[in-house]
Scaffold this active site. Structure first.
Site, PDB file in Angstrom:
ATOM      1  N   ASP A  31      -7.464  -8.235  -0.364  1.00 29.75           N
ATOM      2  CA  ASP A  31      -6.451  -8.151   0.833  1.00 29.75           C
ATOM      3  C   ASP A  31      -7.493  -7.700   1.809  1.00 29.75           C
ATOM      4  OD1 ASP A  31      -6.014  -5.014   0.599  1.00 29.75           O
ATOM      5  OD2 ASP A  31      -4.954  -4.960   2.545  1.00 29.75           O
ATOM      6  N   CYS A  82     -11.314 -28.802   5.378  1.00 25.69           N
ATOM      7  CA  CYS A  82     -10.146 -28.287   5.272  1.00 25.69           C
ATOM      8  C   CYS A  82      -8.582 -28.849   5.176  1.00 25.69           C
ATOM      9  CB  CYS A  82      -9.912 -26.948   5.761  1.00 25.69           C
ATOM     10  SG  CYS A  82      -8.679 -25.993   6.112  1.00 25.69           S
ATOM     11  N   HIS A 111      -4.499 -21.947   9.638  1.00 26.38           N
ATOM     12  CA  HIS A 111      -5.821 -22.165   8.965  1.00 26.38           C
ATOM     13  C   HIS A 111      -6.663 -21.416   7.855  1.00 26.38           C
ATOM     14  CE1 HIS A 111      -9.506 -23.932   7.867  1.00 26.38           C
ATOM     15  NE2 HIS A 111     -10.106 -23.147   8.799  1.00 26.38           N
ATOM     16  N   CYS A 163      -5.946 -28.569   5.088  1.00 30.05           N
ATOM     17  CA  CYS A 163      -4.450 -27.811   5.480  1.00 30.05           C
ATOM     18  C   CYS A 163      -3.744 -28.150   6.712  1.00 30.05           C
ATOM     19  CB  CYS A 163      -4.631 -26.185   6.338  1.00 30.05           C
ATOM     20  SG  CYS A 163      -5.678 -26.038   8.157  1.00 30.05           S
ATOM     21  N   ASP A 203       1.410  -1.111   0.383  1.00 32.21           N
ATOM     22  CA  ASP A 203       0.202  -0.148  -0.602  1.00 32.21           C
ATOM     23  C   ASP A 203       0.634   1.478   0.282  1.00 32.21           C
ATOM     24  OD1 ASP A 203       0.468   0.065   2.389  1.00 32.21           O
ATOM     25  OD2 ASP A 203      -0.967  -0.319   3.780  1.00 32.21           O
ATOM     26  N   CYS A 224      -6.230 -28.772  10.308  1.00 27.23           N
ATOM     27  CA  CYS A 224      -7.298 -29.702   9.754  1.00 27.23           C
ATOM     28  C   CYS A 224      -7.221 -30.933  10.052  1.00 27.23           C
ATOM     29  CB  CYS A 224      -7.859 -29.117   8.911  1.00 27.23           C
ATOM     30  SG  CYS A 224      -9.054 -27.458   9.595  1.00 27.23           S
TER      31      CYS A 224
END
Lengths: 383, 383
Positions: free
Chosen positions: B276, B314, B345, B316, B100, B319
């Site tokens: 974002d 999920c 996660h 990941c 930014d 998980c």
């Protein structure tokens, strides 16, 4: 011997007093001498279990970690850990786990307590709720959590007590050791030698703990407890150097709560097989990093523009992916990743050191290794 | 057109207003619609760069992250980041980075400031030291840090100002946009549309920003700024639904600072390509977890003995390796690993959501996907 079914120790090689061995547990084999990272509340602070499994030489991770009975019995509680399938399943860890008995934390953390022959009444340091721990309940709790190696319940006397006070405490520890051994069921159990800084008491304690047998079975290993409790480093090593050679040759020898990299090297020289300490993880969070040339305080302004790796001799994720400048930036900005990167390195450094020690013992070069290591660290610290 | 050399956008497919595309940058290609995890101080809070690279579907990690110019210019400072080889090398990240302009943080964090036509005088929220940012210096700082995509320097007006005040601010942003574009050198540069909740101003702002050209080159992408600054969600989407279709079709459209999983789905429906938000990372640290059936507050006592994975849909690390009970245990004990597991996660969930969105757009089924997603989340939230 009943202990054979719980844990098997093979002494593979001796190089002077230094030993190279392997401990077979239900959750895999442990190469010794070994350092056990501390996972107080079933978490090695700063790391996921997945990260922990990939730390150290070749990304293979530690073969054993330590959990704290005292902390886990308070939260989440042994009932819950048991219901959830034990500590291994709870934290997603499929290798060996050793727990302390709760004694050390109880004497250092718990706010109110009453020590009786039967056991110890205390109040949680978290919420003041009352608990009771005895040799029987401590061993039972550790067993219910499914650990590979449990520790006997002992009293850990403070540094500076009189000979008579330490002796009295030691005799209580001996009576508790016998009751701990009688309570052993499925987990392997290590006895703990006490006696403070008094060699006569240490000798008596080794004789008592090493010879204890219940139904033909003795302790699966023997630990030196009551060190690193505030005594000068020199006094500690007088105790270790005196006591370690007296310990049974055919069982693992564990030096509790020790220590710095130099302490590990010196401990191995005395004949110790196993170590645990919060130092690599706690120091990581405080920005004190162990390297092949001594300690690094990462907050120092001199690292602000240092593009080099933390330790050029280290192959960990931290040393191979980011610079000292970035690690300092994360630390001074209090980023969570500072603790993560620093813990990855410090634990990897300890694991790598132990691998080097094992290699040196196996090739009969430990004496030279020790000499070079201590001189390199000494010159690095002075720099 | 000069912008072509800095960044190339291919619009691959449209499904209603929803778009599927790809942005080519010097640090790899970005599949859009894309969510950019926020790495405020060149660190996605809670994760090492190594972990970040392996998050999300198939362990491939995000293709782009956002860093904050304001935070990095205060610490460690642009001189140091440049000396250390730019933000990519600094944090060990070899994929794209967007920064930014510093405007948003400056108007929300900096303690003292004076806004002039030339730029903004402000004092650091850390130590009070004085700084000055202008369109030219902001673009120069972002460029010196070596980012792939820089943002034009804008004024972000607070919610609740009058039409006249918002218009005055918008006109300043337009003059700053022209100066930002004139200052563009090697990094790609996105313009920012302002105008608050007023559709007439938004329309004028799009016309101005989209048509700005300097030496034949326009902005490489166009962002909607000044949303998610306190206005009701419905008003925000009135602005987005009105503004997005007006944005140039052949350049990436970026909705700044947004938002929840539902917001992303609705943003894509309006024609947005890039997002974002600190939400997945900040909420992770606060124990608020996004799942395929809605939000989970992991501290809730009901999870204490829940052996199931956080989100069974999920894949990941969190998980697939630990239970809700363990995550709750880490959270209530304030373990660092709680933030790490939760961040893994939440960011993975966002990345996976974007992959699903891209697949749905590509197969002309985004309308159905959106309907099912919103109804599943709505029923999960109510449960």
């Amino acid at each position: 011997m009943p202990s054979g079914s719980r844990l098997q120790f093979e002494l593979l090689h001796e190089d002077g007093a230094a030993r190279r061995g392997v401990v077979h547990t239900p959750h895999g084999s442990i190469q010794t001498p070994v350092f056990m990272p501390v996972g107080t509340r079933a978490s090695v602070k700063g790391l996921t279990t997945d990260q922990l499994q990939r730390l150290g030489p070749n990304g293979l991770g530690p073969e054993i970690i330590l959990n704290n009975t005292y902390h886990l019995m308070l939260r989440p509680g042994v009932d819950l850990v048991e219901k959830l399938g034990g500590v291994h399943k709870f934290m997603g860890w499929d290798r060996a786990v050793l727990t302390d008995s709760g004694g050390f934390q109880l004497f250092s953390l718990a706010s109110i307590r009453k020590i009786r022959e039967e056991g110890v009444e205390f109040r949680s340091h978290i919420d003041g709720s009352p608990y009771f721990l005895s040799p029987e309940s401590s061993v039972q709790i550790q067993t219910r959590m499914g650990v590979d190696i449990a520790m006997a319940f002992d009293e850990c006397p403070a540094y500076g007590l009189s000979h008579a006070e330490v002796e009295k405490s030691m005799l209580l520890t001996h009576r508790w050791a016998k009751r701990s051994l009688e309570a052993r069921t499925t987990s392997a159990l290590f006895g703990i030698v006490q006696g403070g800084v008094h060699t006569d008491l240490r000798k008596r304690s080794v004789e008592e703990i090493a010879s204890l047998h219940v139904n033909g079975g003795g302790f699966d290993g023997v630990a030196i407890g009551g060190v690193s409790v505030g005594e000068p480093k020199q006094e500690m090593f007088e105790v270790v150097d005196f006591t370690a050679p007296l310990l049974p040759r055919d069982r693992p020898r564990y030096l509790m709560g020790v220590g710095t990299p130099e302490d590990l090297v010196n401990g191995v020289a005395a004949g110790i097989d196993m170590f645990d300490c919060v130092m690599p993880t706690r120091n990581a969070r405080n920005g004190t990093l162990f390297t092949s040339s001594g300690k690094v305080l990462i907050k120092n302004a001199g690292f602000a523009s240092d593009e080099g790796p933390l330790d050029p001799r280290c192959g960990c994720v931290t040393c191979t992916t980011v610079s000292r400048a970035y690690l300092r930036h994360l630390y001074v900005n209090d980023e969570i990743a500072a603790s993560v990167y620093n813990t990855i390195h410090n634990v990897s450094f300890y694991l790598d050191l132990m691998r080097s020690i094992r290699d040196a013992v196996a090739s009969n070069s430990f004496g030279l290794f020790r000499q070079e290591f201590l001189s390199r660290v000494a010159s690095g610290e002075a720099a």
